[in-house]
Design a protein around this motif. Sequence first.
Motif, PDB file in Angstrom:
ATOM      1  N   ILE A  16       0.836  -1.201   0.000  1.00 19.29           N
ATOM      2  CA  ILE A  16       0.000   0.000   0.000  1.00 19.29           C
ATOM      3  C   ILE A  16       0.869   1.248   0.000  1.00 19.29           C
ATOM      4  O   ILE A  16       0.608   2.203  -0.716  1.00 19.29           O
ATOM      5  N   VAL A  17       1.912   1.255   0.809  1.00 17.68           N
ATOM      6  CA  VAL A  17       2.781   2.424   0.886  1.00 17.68           C
ATOM      7  C   VAL A  17       3.938   2.295  -0.095  1.00 17.68           C
ATOM      8  O   VAL A  17       4.201   3.176  -0.895  1.00 17.68           O
ATOM      9  N   VAL A  18       4.631   1.173  -0.052  1.00 16.78           N
ATOM     10  CA  VAL A  18       5.736   0.894  -0.962  1.00 16.78           C
ATOM     11  C   VAL A  18       5.414  -0.420  -1.645  1.00 16.78           C
ATOM     12  O   VAL A  18       5.008  -1.371  -1.004  1.00 16.78           O
ATOM     13  N   GLY A  19       5.581  -0.468  -2.963  1.00 13.61           N
ATOM     14  CA  GLY A  19       5.219  -1.653  -3.724  1.00 13.61           C
ATOM     15  C   GLY A  19       5.990  -2.900  -3.326  1.00 13.61           C
ATOM     16  O   GLY A  19       7.089  -2.825  -2.788  1.00 13.61           O
ATOM     17  N   THR A  20       5.384  -4.027  -3.594  1.00  9.41           N
ATOM     18  CA  THR A  20       6.017  -5.325  -3.381  1.00  9.41           C
ATOM     19  C   THR A  20       6.191  -5.971  -4.752  1.00  9.41           C
ATOM     20  O   THR A  20       5.689  -5.465  -5.759  1.00  9.41           O
ATOM     21  N   VAL A  21       6.874  -7.099  -4.795  1.00  9.71           N
ATOM     22  CA  VAL A  21       7.027  -7.818  -6.066  1.00  9.71           C
ATOM     23  C   VAL A  21       5.644  -8.141  -6.623  1.00  9.71           C
ATOM     24  O   VAL A  21       5.376  -7.974  -7.813  1.00  9.71           O
ATOM     25  N   ARG A  22       4.750  -8.569  -5.768  1.00 15.30           N
ATOM     26  CA  ARG A  22       3.403  -8.935  -6.211  1.00 15.30           C
ATOM     27  C   ARG A  22       2.635  -7.702  -6.740  1.00 15.30           C
ATOM     28  O   ARG A  22       2.010  -7.761  -7.794  1.00 15.30           O
ATOM     29  N   THR A  23       2.697  -6.576  -6.026  1.00 15.49           N
ATOM     30  CA  THR A  23       1.954  -5.401  -6.490  1.00 15.49           C
ATOM     31  C   THR A  23       2.611  -4.753  -7.701  1.00 15.49           C
ATOM     32  O   THR A  23       1.941  -4.060  -8.459  1.00 15.49           O
ATOM     33  N   ALA A  24       3.907  -4.996  -7.907  1.00 19.47           N
ATOM     34  CA  ALA A  24       4.592  -4.441  -9.084  1.00 19.47           C
ATOM     35  C   ALA A  24       4.041  -5.035 -10.371  1.00 19.47           C
ATOM     36  O   ALA A  24       4.150  -4.430 -11.437  1.00 19.47           O
ATOM     37  N   GLN A  25       3.418  -6.201 -10.289  1.00 19.85           N
ATOM     38  CA  GLN A  25       2.852  -6.857 -11.463  1.00 19.85           C
ATOM     39  C   GLN A  25       1.501  -6.264 -11.864  1.00 19.85           C
ATOM     40  O   GLN A  25       1.065  -6.425 -13.005  1.00 19.85           O
ATOM     41  N   LEU A  26       0.843  -5.593 -10.943  1.00 15.16           N
ATOM     42  CA  LEU A  26      -0.533  -5.145 -11.187  1.00 15.16           C
ATOM     43  C   LEU A  26      -0.703  -4.170 -12.348  1.00 15.16           C
ATOM     44  O   LEU A  26      -1.657  -4.299 -13.117  1.00 15.16           O
TER      45      LEU A  26
END
Length: 83
Positions: free
Chosen positions: A11-21
Amino acid sequence: MADRDKDARGIVVGTVRTAQLPALYAATSPDAERGGFYGPRGLGHMGGPPGEQKLYSRLRSVEEARRIWHVSEELTQVSFPSG
């Protein structure tokens, strides 16, 4: 929710998983525009849900965009036919 928990969920800083979105959104959303550029729309574009972004200034130049595309193909060893 602790800030640490927010970060773990991207939510604040992206993760590997959210970078794919953003790529998934661009490829599958009926709201995605052809030729659009998508990335996280959170604070500083470092996290959050995907949204349309302004093109980086270098990508607004056709010559620079071609150069970046060519370098990307070389680095990934994947090429796509130009259409």
